[in-house]
Design a protein around this motif. Structure first.
Motif, short mmCIF file in Angstrom:
data_model
loop_
_atom_site.label_atom_id
_atom_site.label_comp_id
_atom_site.label_asym_id
_atom_site.label_seq_id
_atom_site.Cartn_x
_atom_site.Cartn_y
_atom_site.Cartn_z
N VAL A 71 -4.45 -0.79 25.48
CA VAL A 71 -2.89 -2.06 24.27
C VAL A 71 -2.23 -0.99 24.18
N ASN A 72 -0.76 -1.57 24.05
CA ASN A 72 0.16 -1.62 23.62
C ASN A 72 -0.41 -0.48 21.73
N LYS A 73 -0.24 0.42 21.40
CA LYS A 73 -0.12 1.00 19.93
C LYS A 73 0.45 -0.04 18.99
N GLU A 74 1.57 -0.96 19.15
CA GLU A 74 1.97 -1.20 18.14
C GLU A 74 1.68 -2.88 18.00
N LYS A 75 1.53 -3.33 18.96
CA LYS A 75 0.43 -4.52 19.35
C LYS A 75 -1.23 -4.42 18.29
N CYS A 76 -1.51 -2.77 19.52
CA CYS A 76 -2.64 -2.75 18.39
C CYS A 76 -2.54 -3.04 16.94
N GLU A 77 -2.03 -2.47 16.64
CA GLU A 77 -1.67 -1.82 14.90
C GLU A 77 -1.10 -3.33 13.84
N GLU A 78 -0.79 -4.55 14.76
CA GLU A 78 -0.24 -5.87 14.04
C GLU A 78 -1.68 -6.58 14.39
N GLU A 79 -2.10 -6.62 15.03
CA GLU A 79 -3.32 -7.23 15.31
C GLU A 79 -4.60 -6.62 14.66
N VAL A 80 -4.71 -5.47 14.55
CA VAL A 80 -5.74 -5.47 13.26
C VAL A 80 -5.87 -5.14 12.03
N ILE A 81 -4.25 -4.65 11.57
CA ILE A 81 -4.20 -5.00 10.49
C ILE A 81 -4.65 -6.76 10.52
N SER A 82 -4.38 -7.89 11.24
CA SER A 82 -4.35 -8.63 10.83
C SER A 82 -5.26 -9.05 10.50
N PHE A 83 -6.57 -8.67 11.30
CA PHE A 83 -7.81 -9.08 11.19
C PHE A 83 -8.58 -8.24 10.29
N LEU A 84 -7.89 -7.40 9.44
CA LEU A 84 -8.72 -6.45 8.27
C LEU A 84 -7.82 -7.96 7.07
N GLU A 85 -6.72 -7.78 7.60
CA GLU A 85 -6.55 -8.80 6.18
C GLU A 85 -7.30 -10.04 6.20
N SER A 86 -7.45 -10.92 6.93
CA SER A 86 -8.35 -12.13 6.63
C SER A 86 -9.46 -11.33 6.70
N MET A 87 -10.55 -10.17 7.13
CA MET A 87 -11.02 -10.40 6.34
C MET A 87 -11.69 -9.84 5.31
N HIS A 88 -10.67 -8.99 4.70
CA HIS A 88 -10.75 -9.50 3.19
C HIS A 88 -10.49 -10.14 2.34
N GLU A 89 -9.34 -11.19 2.88
CA GLU A 89 -9.36 -12.33 2.25
C GLU A 89 -10.87 -13.37 2.07
N GLU A 90 -11.54 -12.90 2.99
CA GLU A 90 -13.43 -13.60 3.07
C GLU A 90 -14.19 -13.10 2.74
N ARG A 91 -13.48 -11.26 1.30
CA ARG A 91 -14.58 -10.11 0.92
C ARG A 91 -15.64 -9.72 1.79
N LEU A 92 -14.91 -9.55 2.73
CA LEU A 92 -16.17 -8.48 3.92
C LEU A 92 -15.56 -7.03 4.02
N VAL A 93 -14.09 -6.84 3.53
CA VAL A 93 -14.12 -5.58 3.54
C VAL A 93 -13.55 -5.39 2.63
N ARG A 94 -13.38 -3.78 1.77
CA ARG A 94 -12.84 -3.49 0.88
C ARG A 94 -11.68 -2.63 1.05
N ILE A 95 -10.51 -2.94 0.44
CA ILE A 95 -9.15 -2.31 1.00
C ILE A 95 -9.19 -1.20 -0.40
N ILE A 96 -8.74 0.12 0.11
CA ILE A 96 -9.11 1.00 -0.57
C ILE A 96 -7.20 1.69 -0.59
N THR A 97 -6.49 1.54 -1.86
CA THR A 97 -4.86 2.09 -1.70
C THR A 97 -5.16 4.11 -2.46
N GLN A 98 -4.42 4.68 -1.51
CA GLN A 98 -4.09 6.06 -1.51
C GLN A 98 -3.18 6.24 -3.37
N ASN A 99 -3.89 7.43 -3.06
CA ASN A 99 -2.83 7.96 -4.66
C ASN A 99 -2.37 9.28 -3.92
#
Length: 99
Positions: A71-99
């Motif tokens: 898979v193309n890295k740019e396309k993969c990044e777009e798709e994975v981030i979209s997947f994670l955002e959907s999962m986060h909206e459903e409270r299935l994953v936790r997103i942690i911001t690094q300081n």
């Protein structure tokens, strides 16, 4: 649902607790205990789920998926981030911001 700023490759991600995951015909399916919903993660989504059983940088997660699939890295990044955002909206994953 939780709204979060756009997820980036610098964020950390990990599975949320309270989910039962099973393998059905090579695809992962999940039951969220909190909301009673079922989710079909599919093959690649199941691979992502396994990779986020420990805290991981989103950028590392993308690199792991690119290495495993043709898979193309740019396309993969777009798709994975979209997947994670959907999962986060459903409270299935936790997103942690690094300081």
């Amino acid at each position: 649902m939780i709204k979060v700023e756009k997820i980036s490759i610098e964020h950390l991600v990990i599975q949320s607790e309270g989910n039962i995951v099973s393998d059905m015909g090579g695809e992962k399916v999940m039951l969220n205990i909190e909301n009673g919903k079922y989710y079909n993660l599919g093959k690649i989504g199941g691979d992502i789920w396994e990779l986020i059983d420990k805290t991981i940088l989103v950028g590392e997660l993308i690199n792991d998926i690119v290495a495993k699939y043709d898979v193309n890295k740019e396309k993969c990044e777009e798709e994975v981030i979209s997947f994670l955002e959907s999962m986060h909206e459903e409270r299935l994953v936790r997103i942690i911001t690094q300081n």
